[in-house]
Design a protein around this motif. Structure first.
Motif, PDB file in Angstrom:
ATOM      1  N   SER A   1     -30.440  18.085  -7.584  1.00 29.86           N
ATOM      2  CA  SER A   1     -30.759  17.436  -8.959  1.00 29.86           C
ATOM      3  C   SER A   1     -31.508  16.235  -9.043  1.00 29.86           C
ATOM      4  N   ASP A   2     -31.449  15.361  -7.968  1.00 31.41           N
ATOM      5  CA  ASP A   2     -32.151  14.159  -7.716  1.00 31.41           C
ATOM      6  C   ASP A   2     -33.603  14.418  -7.188  1.00 31.41           C
TER       7      ASP A   2
ATOM      8  N   GLY B   1     -34.252   1.142 -12.249  1.00 35.86           N
ATOM      9  CA  GLY B   1     -33.346   1.972 -11.656  1.00 35.86           C
ATOM     10  C   GLY B   1     -32.989   3.226 -12.024  1.00 35.86           C
ATOM     11  N   LYS B   2     -33.193   3.347 -13.666  1.00 31.96           N
ATOM     12  CA  LYS B   2     -32.902   4.683 -14.342  1.00 31.96           C
ATOM     13  C   LYS B   2     -34.328   5.327 -14.741  1.00 31.96           C
ATOM     14  N   LEU B   3     -35.229   5.076 -13.977  1.00 30.03           N
ATOM     15  CA  LEU B   3     -36.630   5.504 -14.424  1.00 30.03           C
ATOM     16  C   LEU B   3     -36.558   6.930 -13.985  1.00 30.03           C
ATOM     17  N   MET B   4     -36.161   7.339 -12.969  1.00 31.37           N
ATOM     18  CA  MET B   4     -36.055   8.696 -12.543  1.00 31.37           C
ATOM     19  C   MET B   4     -35.285   9.629 -13.446  1.00 31.37           C
TER      20      MET B   4
ATOM     21  N   THR C   1     -26.925   8.076   7.224  1.00 30.85           N
ATOM     22  CA  THR C   1     -28.065   8.380   6.231  1.00 30.85           C
ATOM     23  C   THR C   1     -27.742   8.854   5.082  1.00 30.85           C
ATOM     24  N   LYS C   2     -28.091   8.635   4.072  1.00 30.89           N
ATOM     25  CA  LYS C   2     -27.929   9.216   2.561  1.00 30.89           C
ATOM     26  C   LYS C   2     -28.989  10.253   2.340  1.00 30.89           C
ATOM     27  N   SER C   3     -28.459  11.027   1.606  1.00 33.95           N
ATOM     28  CA  SER C   3     -29.456  12.196   1.114  1.00 33.95           C
ATOM     29  C   SER C   3     -29.403  12.256  -0.279  1.00 33.95           C
TER      30      SER C   3
ATOM     31  N   ARG D   1     -35.668   3.859  -1.991  1.00 33.12           N
ATOM     32  CA  ARG D   1     -34.769   2.611  -1.494  1.00 33.12           C
ATOM     33  C   ARG D   1     -33.615   2.339  -2.247  1.00 33.12           C
ATOM     34  N   GLN D   2     -33.757   2.380  -3.719  1.00 31.82           N
ATOM     35  CA  GLN D   2     -32.573   2.299  -4.610  1.00 31.82           C
ATOM     36  C   GLN D   2     -31.462   3.288  -4.533  1.00 31.82           C
ATOM     37  N   LYS D   3     -32.048   4.389  -4.316  1.00 33.70           N
ATOM     38  CA  LYS D   3     -31.033   5.527  -4.098  1.00 33.70           C
ATOM     39  C   LYS D   3     -30.341   5.470  -2.869  1.00 33.70           C
TER      40      LYS D   3
END
Length: 437
Positions: A8-9, A142-145, A2-4, A215-217
């Motif tokens: 910063s994100d 994808g770069k919106l954040m 599982t990614k986290s 999900r993209q992350k």
């Protein structure tokens, strides 16, 4: 595995959510409410926070709880009705009303005070530039954040903090006397004013958008999505609360400063001019323009993402299409657009609130599928009555309904339908059917 997300994100996600909510309407409504509330500031402000902060936060959490975005929230509805409801909400809060309004308000408060009325040609040119830039920022989802959450929003927060500090350290006027409904029922009036932000509708859109961004992350499991979506909602709720409290205080100390108190924009303009002089006008223009722009990007992105999943058209093509539609609709003019949108929003808002309510309560219903549908139908029918009343039609036949004069005729019937649904669970026949299933 599982990614986290990194810290910063996570902060970027929360700031992005905050920026999506913070449109010009969120800056205009609180000062006027603070001015009219007078000595009843605290109660009015608390009421406003309930519906302008609490409801959107609860909606974001409801989206997270349901899982799978809009599909998870509406899985008990017939597919056609769920799709029709989604299309209606996305069009209303997107290209039909809310998104074009961001460009109009940015023009009215961010440019017009300096250059004057430039006529229809000036408005057309401005909307082309405004929504053209919004298209560019929205294009790469994808770069919106990074674009919104880590670049534009911190700048917006700095500008708002400058204004907030000035309001509390150097109030420019005195407290006005309360007026209107704020004299007799400030808390209820504050609740009703909080509806003007329409951020509960926006939460349904933004929640689904944030799930896609997660999900993209690489965040695919339900628990992590719920956690990060809830954190984003809490960060945005804290930010909005700080903004609202500051702007309520601004309006509540504007007596003797603002000669025109017909709307919150005029109060803010006069206050900023008194507090900071001419440079303050530039600060205000920057705040309004950034707030409108980030909201426009959020709305265009969310709508494009939804219609991409619905139609199969590419996200990028939809961004361009919706951005162009927004620019065209914006040229109708601010007053006309607001007058057209109010009855529609009053009619659809109860359905959104009811959807959030049944999302949390469906586990307590007997025959949840039938009750889920019945509650939304009740909210829709009574919401239409409120919408027709808001449109100016004579609705004296329904004046006997509780809260009809407040535009909340839908509230008690919707709660009653939920209560009946919960009572059904106690019915022996329903219990027996549930056991068989």
């Amino acid at each position: 595995m599982t990614k986290s997300l990194t810290l910063s994100d996570v902060l970027g996600l929360g700031f992005m959510t905050f920026a999506f909510y913070l449109g010009a309407g969120n800056i205009i409504f609180p000062p006027l409410a603070g001015f009219l509330a007078g000595e009843h500031l605290t109660l009015a402000m608390l009421g406003f926070l309930v519906t302008a902060v609490g409801l959107p936060l609860i909606t974001i959490i409801a989206v997270a709880k349901a899982g799978d975005g809009w599909a998870g929230m509406t899985k008990l509805l017939p597919a056609g009705i769920a799709t029709a409801l989604a299309v209606a909400i996305y069009i209303i809060i997107g290209p039909a009303f809310a998104a074009p309004r961001t460009g109009l308000v940015a023009y009215e408060m961010g440019l017009k005070p300096f250059l004057g009325d430039m006529g229809q040609a000036g408005l057309a040119a401005y909307t082309v530039v405004f929504f053209g830039l919004a298209i560019l920022v929205s294009m790469n989802q994808g770069k919106l954040m990074d674009a919104i959450g880590k670049i534009l929003t911190p700048l917006l927060i700095v500008l708002l903090l400058v204004l907030a500090v000035g309001v509390f350290i150097a109030p420019q006027g005195t407290m006005p006397a309360s007026s209107g409904d704020y004299q007799s029922s400030p808390f209820v009036k504050g609740i009703l004013e909080g509806y003007n932000t329409m951020d509960t509708l926006a939460s349904l859109m933004f929640g689904a958008l944030i799930v896609d961004l997660l999900r993209q992350k690489g965040i695919h499991d339900y628990q992590s999505q719920f956690k990060y979506l809830a954190i984003a909602g809490i960060i945005s709720a804290i930010g909005l609360s700080v903004v609202y409290v500051s702007l309520f205080q601004l309006g509540n100390t504007a007596a003797g400063v603002a000669s025109d108190v017909s709307n919150g924009g005029a109060i803010v303009n006069a206050y900023v001019l008194s507090l900071f002089g001419q440079p303050g006008q530039y600060i205000l223009a920057a705040i309004i323009t950034l707030a409108c722009f980030t909201t426009a990007v959020g709305l265009i992105s969310a709508c494009s993402d939804f219609f991409h999943n619905l139609t199969g058209m590419t996200y990028q093509k939809l961004v361009v299409l919706l951005g162009v539609v927004c620019a065209i609709v914006a040229n109708v003019g601010l007053s006309q657009l607001i007058s057209l949108s109010i009855p529609v929003l009053v009619a659809i808002y109860p359905v959104a609130v009811a959807l959030v309510l049944v999302t949390f309560l469906k586990g307590y219903f007997g025959r949840p599928r039938q009750v889920f549908r019945a509650v939304l139908m009740v909210a829709f029918l009574f919401g239409c009555l409120d919408g027709l009343g808001a449109a100016g039609l004579k609705m004296n036949t329904f004046a006997f309904l509780p809260l009809f004069d407040k535009g909340l005729a839908w509230l008690l019937p919707t709660l009653l339908a939920c209560g009946i649904g919960m009572a059904l669970r106690l019915c022996p026949t329903v219990k027996a059917e549930a056991i068989k299933q």
